[in-house]
Scaffold this active site. Structure first.
Site: not given
Ligand code: GRF
Length: 191
Positions: A14, A106, A147, A176
């Site tokens: 998370g 993704h 996806d 991200e």
């Molecule tokens: C992220 O890299 C997301 O793209 C993938 O899972 C990961 C989750 O990371 N689908 P977190 O739980 O937000 O640290």
């Protein structure tokens, strides 16, 4: 105007959820209505506790039933449902109830490295295996196929031969965290 409402789904750590919550903390036009998880021991629950954000665990049965989680979701009146590291396939009745309101992140440049089995480190391992020179993130709408919904945003990062699966994962997380909250904000505030 009433604040726009986000519902977040996560299955694991998370860190993206935390970034999103913190990003909107001081913004009165957007509120986090709830964080939902399918893992009762997911670290995301601890993060929500620390951040004083409401969170709810649900099981697979509630997710699959048409009178289960769907009713909870409807009650939350989301303007946007955000899948942030969420590993279950969203059932069709939920997708149909919220057209163009569900987005996913993704950890690769779709359409490459998407589909069944392509999640988390499996993605980064495949990227390394194929000697890719770059990888990145894709934020996209969720439709009935994994996806494959329309792409909203992509960002890239270089991959060098010295990179490991862990270092690629780290680069992806950085991207991200930098972009996901802003893309969500744009989606919510662009008429
Ligand atoms: C992220 O890299 C997301 O793209 C993938 O899972 C990961 C989750 O990371 N689908 P977190 O739980 O937000 O640290």
């Amino acid at each position: 105007m009433a604040p726009k409402r986000i519902v977040l789904f996560a299955s694991g750590s998370g860190s993206n959820v935390e970034r999103i919550i913190r990003y909107f903390q001081d913004k009165p036009n957007v509120t986090i209505a709830m964080v939902l998880t399918n893992k009762s021991d997911a670290k995301v629950l601890e993060r929500c506790k620390t951040l004083k954000t409401s969170a709810l665990y649900f099981n697979r049965t509630a997710f699959a039933r048409t009178d289960g989680l769907l009713d909870v979701l409807k009650g939350l009146r989301p303007d946007l449902i955000v899948l942030a590291g969420f590993l279950l396939k969203v059932p069709e009745h939920i997708i149909q109830a919220f057209p163009n309101k569900i987005v996913n992140i993704h950890p690769a440049l779709l359409p490459k490295y998407g589909g069944k089995g392509m999640y988390g480190d499996h993605v980064h391992a495949a990227v390394k295996e194929n000697d890719e020179k770059e990888t990145g993130i894709t934020i996209h709408y969720v439709n009935e196929n994994y996806d494959e919904g329309a792409i909203i945003f992509q960002a890239t990062t270089a991959v060098v031969p010295e990179d490991t699966v862990a270092s690629i994962a780290q680069k992806i997380h950085r991207l991200e965290h930098a972009h996901f909250p802003k893309v969500i904000e744009t989606l919510l505030t662009t008429p």
